[in-house]
Motif scaffolding. Sequence first.
Motif: not given
Length: 339
Positions: A31, A124-125, A128
């Motif tokens: 992230k 997850e990145a 985001e």
Amino acid sequence: MQLALQDYLRAHGKHLEPKDVTIIPLEGEGKVLDRVELLHQSLIGNQAWKDALHEADLVLVATHSQGTPTSVLLVARWIQEGLLRVKEDDPRMQRIGILAMAGVSHGPFPFLKGNLIVRWFEAEAAGELFEFMDSETRIARKYQEGLRIVLSSGVRLTCVASLEDQVVPLYSAVMTSIHHPSIVRAVYIDAASYQNDFLINLIAFSLRLRNAGVDDHGILVHLSEVIAGSLYGEGHSTIYEEREVYLLSIRSLLEPPAGLTSDMARSEPILHPFRAKQRLNPFYLPWGMRGIADEIMARGDQVLIKELERLKKLYIQWNPVTKGMKEIKYRLEPVRSKL
């Protein structure tokens, strides 16, 4: 970037020895804020890189996609920690430029959030990145603060969108909601896709307006979805293989406009609230175009007035074939006379 710098200097009768240039490849996944920490530690953990950064006369940062908010926050941290010399009273003040290629400044295309392929590969990145679609999220606010530090410190920011980007909208790549005289906006068009038609010229004209400090009245936002590339295309990636993109950032830094004063270059950026929409109001486009025409006529700028006249001729000659572009022509019909 190094090759582009060599080309630029060669064209001006100059030459740099290899020992005079330090390349610092900062790499790492995750992230945005995690990457900022990781890349910062990579830099300060290498004394040669750290010294080169601090002692350089010229600092060029090249970024792509998620690397844009990452790099802006990284440069902001280097400024705050004194690794970069940005004070005007410092006789060794550095010239610093950031090249943002297809930067995810206002998030990816909203419609990708529910796309099966994106969800399948989504980490997850990647998830985001959709938070950048709303300027009120935590990461978007962090990014805005980084932009404030960077731009008010005299850093030159060159934002280049890819015309047929399948991931990042045009409005996102050129930071449409952020206003500052040190931001240069441009679009990369692959040779195979280039046509000297109304749509291409309207995009270029809108970017030229923004570079001149004139509002584009939302035109760039409303054109972004129409020119979106296929999810299976390569528009998002081919941009960083074009040396002219890098040359533009070097020229933007070393050849600023004559009217750009130090006070202007170090002014606070204007950050307008932004929230990407899944569906845009189709009636907004003609009003935006009319707003541009009215503002230009009120200014009496003969160069821009001639550009408007040329756009009108191109509009009349334009015969789009795709559904989206036919819709654009249809929407603009009411303001045909105003163009």
